[in-house]
Structures are given as C-alpha cells and as structure tokens.
Design a protein around this motif. Structure first.
Motif, PDB file in Angstrom:
ATOM      1  N   VAL A   4      15.060   4.048  15.932  1.00 44.80           N
ATOM      2  CA  VAL A   4      14.689   4.225  14.526  1.00 44.80           C
ATOM      3  C   VAL A   4      15.924   4.257  13.642  1.00 44.80           C
ATOM      4  N   ALA A   5      16.942   5.018  14.059  1.00 42.36           N
ATOM      5  CA  ALA A   5      18.162   5.114  13.249  1.00 42.36           C
ATOM      6  C   ALA A   5      18.806   3.746  13.067  1.00 42.36           C
ATOM      7  N   GLU A   6      18.725   2.903  14.089  1.00 36.58           N
ATOM      8  CA  GLU A   6      19.376   1.594  14.040  1.00 36.58           C
ATOM      9  C   GLU A   6      18.617   0.592  13.169  1.00 36.58           C
ATOM     10  N   ARG A   7      17.398   0.940  12.719  1.00 34.77           N
ATOM     11  CA  ARG A   7      16.682   0.067  11.784  1.00 34.77           C
ATOM     12  C   ARG A   7      16.286   0.830  10.506  1.00 34.77           C
ATOM     13  N   THR A   8      17.102   1.848  10.186  1.00 41.26           N
ATOM     14  CA  THR A   8      16.885   2.659   8.982  1.00 41.26           C
ATOM     15  C   THR A   8      17.930   2.314   7.931  1.00 41.26           C
ATOM     16  N   MET A   9      17.481   2.170   6.702  1.00 44.12           N
ATOM     17  CA  MET A   9      18.371   1.893   5.575  1.00 44.12           C
ATOM     18  C   MET A   9      18.340   3.097   4.631  1.00 44.12           C
ATOM     19  N   ILE A  10      19.522   3.580   4.271  1.00 44.74           N
ATOM     20  CA  ILE A  10      19.645   4.733   3.381  1.00 44.74           C
ATOM     21  C   ILE A  10      20.386   4.313   2.118  1.00 44.74           C
ATOM     22  N   LEU A  11      19.775   4.575   0.960  1.00 44.56           N
ATOM     23  CA  LEU A  11      20.385   4.294  -0.336  1.00 44.56           C
ATOM     24  C   LEU A  11      20.460   5.590  -1.130  1.00 44.56           C
ATOM     25  N   ARG A  12      21.579   5.785  -1.831  1.00 47.64           N
ATOM     26  CA  ARG A  12      21.745   7.023  -2.596  1.00 47.64           C
ATOM     27  C   ARG A  12      22.275   6.720  -3.983  1.00 47.64           C
ATOM     28  N   ARG A  13      21.885   7.559  -4.926  1.00 41.14           N
ATOM     29  CA  ARG A  13      22.400   7.444  -6.287  1.00 41.14           C
ATOM     30  C   ARG A  13      22.418   8.838  -6.907  1.00 41.14           C
ATOM     31  N   ASN A  14      23.552   9.223  -7.466  1.00 40.41           N
ATOM     32  CA  ASN A  14      23.643  10.460  -8.226  1.00 40.41           C
ATOM     33  C   ASN A  14      23.320  10.136  -9.679  1.00 40.41           C
ATOM     34  N   ILE A  15      22.274  10.751 -10.196  1.00 35.09           N
ATOM     35  CA  ILE A  15      21.806  10.467 -11.550  1.00 35.09           C
ATOM     36  C   ILE A  15      22.049  11.692 -12.417  1.00 35.09           C
ATOM     37  N   ARG A  16      22.776  11.487 -13.487  1.00 35.59           N
ATOM     38  CA  ARG A  16      23.176  12.606 -14.342  1.00 35.59           C
ATOM     39  C   ARG A  16      22.029  12.992 -15.271  1.00 35.59           C
ATOM     40  N   ALA A  17      20.998  13.556 -14.669  1.00 38.73           N
ATOM     41  CA  ALA A  17      19.828  14.032 -15.409  1.00 38.73           C
ATOM     42  C   ALA A  17      19.172  15.126 -14.577  1.00 38.73           C
ATOM     43  N   PRO A  18      18.481  16.067 -15.215  1.00 38.25           N
ATOM     44  CA  PRO A  18      17.811  17.133 -14.458  1.00 38.25           C
ATOM     45  C   PRO A  18      16.786  16.573 -13.482  1.00 38.25           C
ATOM     46  N   ARG A  19      16.585  17.281 -12.395  1.00 35.10           N
ATOM     47  CA  ARG A  19      15.658  16.814 -11.367  1.00 35.10           C
ATOM     48  C   ARG A  19      14.248  16.625 -11.910  1.00 35.10           C
ATOM     49  N   GLN A  20      13.794  17.504 -12.786  1.00 34.14           N
ATOM     50  CA  GLN A  20      12.442  17.370 -13.339  1.00 34.14           C
ATOM     51  C   GLN A  20      12.276  16.050 -14.084  1.00 34.14           C
ATOM     52  N   VAL A  21      13.320  15.643 -14.807  1.00 34.25           N
ATOM     53  CA  VAL A  21      13.249  14.399 -15.584  1.00 34.25           C
ATOM     54  C   VAL A  21      13.190  13.197 -14.641  1.00 34.25           C
ATOM     55  N   VAL A  22      14.035  13.209 -13.607  1.00 35.07           N
ATOM     56  CA  VAL A  22      14.047  12.102 -12.657  1.00 35.07           C
ATOM     57  C   VAL A  22      12.728  12.048 -11.892  1.00 35.07           C
ATOM     58  N   TRP A  23      12.233  13.204 -11.502  1.00 35.27           N
ATOM     59  CA  TRP A  23      10.943  13.258 -10.801  1.00 35.27           C
ATOM     60  C   TRP A  23       9.821  12.667 -11.654  1.00 35.27           C
ATOM     61  N   GLU A  24       9.762  13.031 -12.910  1.00 38.06           N
ATOM     62  CA  GLU A  24       8.693  12.539 -13.783  1.00 38.06           C
ATOM     63  C   GLU A  24       8.742  11.023 -13.919  1.00 38.06           C
ATOM     64  N   ALA A  25       9.949  10.462 -13.934  1.00 37.33           N
ATOM     65  CA  ALA A  25      10.063   9.005 -14.034  1.00 37.33           C
ATOM     66  C   ALA A  25       9.501   8.321 -12.792  1.00 37.33           C
ATOM     67  N   TRP A  26       9.575   9.000 -11.625  1.00 35.82           N
ATOM     68  CA  TRP A  26       9.100   8.400 -10.387  1.00 35.82           C
ATOM     69  C   TRP A  26       7.633   8.734 -10.115  1.00 35.82           C
ATOM     70  N   ALA A  27       7.179   9.918 -10.521  1.00 37.45           N
ATOM     71  CA  ALA A  27       5.837  10.378 -10.163  1.00 37.45           C
ATOM     72  C   ALA A  27       4.804  10.114 -11.255  1.00 37.45           C
ATOM     73  N   ASN A  28       5.231   9.639 -12.427  1.00 45.05           N
ATOM     74  CA  ASN A  28       4.312   9.337 -13.524  1.00 45.05           C
ATOM     75  C   ASN A  28       3.828   7.897 -13.387  1.00 45.05           C
ATOM     76  N   PRO A  29       2.522   7.667 -13.197  1.00 44.16           N
ATOM     77  CA  PRO A  29       2.026   6.299 -12.973  1.00 44.16           C
ATOM     78  C   PRO A  29       2.259   5.353 -14.141  1.00 44.16           C
ATOM     79  N   GLU A  30       2.478   5.882 -15.344  1.00 40.41           N
ATOM     80  CA  GLU A  30       2.789   5.020 -16.481  1.00 40.41           C
ATOM     81  C   GLU A  30       4.270   4.670 -16.526  1.00 40.41           C
ATOM     82  N   ALA A  31       5.120   5.591 -16.051  1.00 42.57           N
ATOM     83  CA  ALA A  31       6.564   5.369 -16.115  1.00 42.57           C
ATOM     84  C   ALA A  31       7.066   4.509 -14.961  1.00 42.57           C
ATOM     85  N   LEU A  32       6.579   4.748 -13.742  1.00 43.08           N
ATOM     86  CA  LEU A  32       7.120   4.089 -12.560  1.00 43.08           C
ATOM     87  C   LEU A  32       7.181   2.562 -12.683  1.00 43.08           C
TER      88      LEU A  32
END
Length: 301
Positions: free
Chosen positions: A155-183
């Motif tokens: 599994v590890a050998e076929r796993t891809m990991i991507l990361r990004r540090n976003i300078r915004a509060p977690r609640q704001v980033v979460w809403e952008a991903w979990a809001n069906p109108e925003a995503l």
C-alpha cells in the motif's frame, strides 16, 4: 506500559514478545501516512482476501481510539479496540489493542512501531508485547501481523501524499472543502473546469461530476464519501466515472498549525500500475495545483 501492566485477561494468560521488520520502497513520510491514516489502514489491515475489516471508529491522535470488526464468513466477528498512546510523526507510534469475540477477551497487546528512512526508502520495526488467554493466539498474531505488514508495504508503495500549508484558519479551509456550493468552484488543476451532476458531502453521500481539461477533454468522476469528521478529516473512494471501477482510496486531513492549516491529501491507488501511470501523467503537479487553487479561493495566496 509493560506486559505485566496490560489488562487482566485471566489466570491462564500467556506472554510473548514478537518482532517484525519490513523494508519499504517508499518515503518514510508516506509509510507513516499509510500506517496511521484510517483510509489507508482499511486497505491493508485484512490479512487475506477472505477477511473483511470494518472500522466502526477511528480517531488517530494521542488519547483517541480505533474500533474495528474482523469478519470471516461463517465465523463470529472479532473485535479490536485500539487506543493511541504515542504518535511521533515519522518516528514512533505506540498503541494498545484488546481482541475479543462476544463476551470473551482473547488477548491484549502493546504495539510499538518505529520508523526510519529517507525520501527514497524506509524501514518499519514493530514490537508486539502480547498477553493472551486462548491457545494459538501467538501464532495468530504472527500470521496476522506478518500478512498485514506485507499488505502495508504494498500500500505504501502505491500511495501518493500531497501537502500544502494554507495561511487561513482551519474552519475557513474546511468550509471551502465541505460546502457543496464552494467545492466545485475551486476543485481541479489550473485551467480545468468542474461540472457537478450530484453532490452530497456526508458519510454515505457522493459527488458525481465531470472535469473538463483546457483542450476540451472530459474526465467523468465519482467520489463516494465514507467518513466526514468536521474540521479534521474526509475519507472517500474515487471511481472512474459514475459507478465505474475503483481508482483509489483517498483522504484529506486538516491540521491547525500556528493559525494556518496544513492540508494533507493522500491517495492509495488500486494497483501499482495505476500509481505509476498517475505519476507519469503529472498527478503530483496537478494535485498541487488543485491545492493552490484552494489556497487562492480562501484568499490565502
């Protein structure tokens, strides 16, 4: 915690210390994610195709616990209660686990996983301090952990990991991903557009949509959502088009770091060939572009 401090499971307890080692052709960061992320654990945890592992609860943090059922047709379910005692990313994890069937507690164990490696390859050393109340439990642990760790390496050998540090509060980033109108407004690499057919961002929900490339090529997508933990983690399955074959198991985690949000996107591809193909057509670069669009959407870039 020492073996003699594990839960009392009867006067007939048997003690054993088991050690396993695996060399993995994947970065230690990827191996750590495959070991700890519930979406990845659900892929490799079953020791054989005849066994199904169902996760009832998964909270991967110190003090959190994980509850799973091991199912084999014609047999009683085996329950595993796991608690995380130490989590040092890419270095060490320690957890206890208690195995039971019905009212009978079969064993208790302390599991220590030590990680070492580089961006090229890694090594996992696992120590299991076992106290069992039934015959053949040590043999079962050797077989189960041995097969599970073989699965983990694959599994590890076929796993891809991507990361990004976003300078915004977690609640704001979460809403952008979990809001069906925003995503759909920001999802996808640069130059791609997104057209939604159906979207329901909850456990058991789905998102059926088309991605259109700058050259007009349409890529049908179908995401099936398994887990949604508010402001923490989303777990889902990617299909090639509506009700098509599975492409990958994926998760997104959100971690607050000094007022910013560390977003981790992980994908376990269904086969090693699909992983190689994805890397070949630029999935890493395209995925990072997608996270960049998220950052711009929340005004952090």
């Amino acid at each position: 915690m020492k073996p003699e401090q594990l839960p009392n499971i009867g006067t007939s307890s048997r003690f054993a210390t088991l050690t396993f080692e695996r060399e993995v052709s994947a970065p230690v960061e990827t191996l750590w994610q495959a070991w700890t992320a519930p979406a990845a654990r659900s892929v490799w945890a079953a020791p054989s195709p005849a066994v199904t592992v169902e996760f009832l609860e998964a909270d991967t943090r110190v003090g959190g616990r994980e509850v799973s059922l091991c199912k084999v047709e014609g047999r009683s379910d085996i329950r595993c209660d796991c608690g995380w005692l130490e989590l040092r990313p890419e270095k060490r994890s320690v957890n206890y686990e208690v195995i039971s069937s019905g009212e009978l507690t079969q064993s208790a164990a302390l599991v220590t996983a030590d990680f070492a490696g580089t961006a090229e390859g890694s090594k996992l050393t696992l120590t299991v301090q076992l106290s069992s109340a039934v015959d053949d439990m040590e043999a079962g642990y050797r077989q189960g952990f041995g097969a599970g760790l073989d699965n983990l390496a694959g599994v590890a050998e076929r796993t891809m990991i991507l990361r990004r540090n976003i300078r915004a509060p977690r609640q704001v980033v979460w809403e952008a991903w979990a809001n069906p109108e925003a995503l759909p407004k920001w999802w996808g690499p640069d130059g791609f557009s997104c057209h939604t057919h159906r979207i329901d961002l909850r456990p058991g929900g789905e998102w059926v949509f088309d991605m259109t490339a700058p050259d007009g090529t349409v890529f049908p997508n179908h995401h099936l959502y398994r887990e949604v933990r508010t402001e923490e983690r989303i777990g889902y399955t990617l299909l090639w088009g509506e009700n098509g074959p599975k492409h990958a198991d994926a998760w997104i985690s959100f971690e607050e770091v000094n007022g910013a949000t560390e977003v981790t996107l992980g994908m376990v591809f269904s086969t090693a060939a699909e992983f190689r193909d994805a890397r070949g057509f630029g999935a890493v670069e395209l995925g990072l572009q997608t996270l960049g669009k998220l950052a711009r959407f929340v005004g952090a870039d």
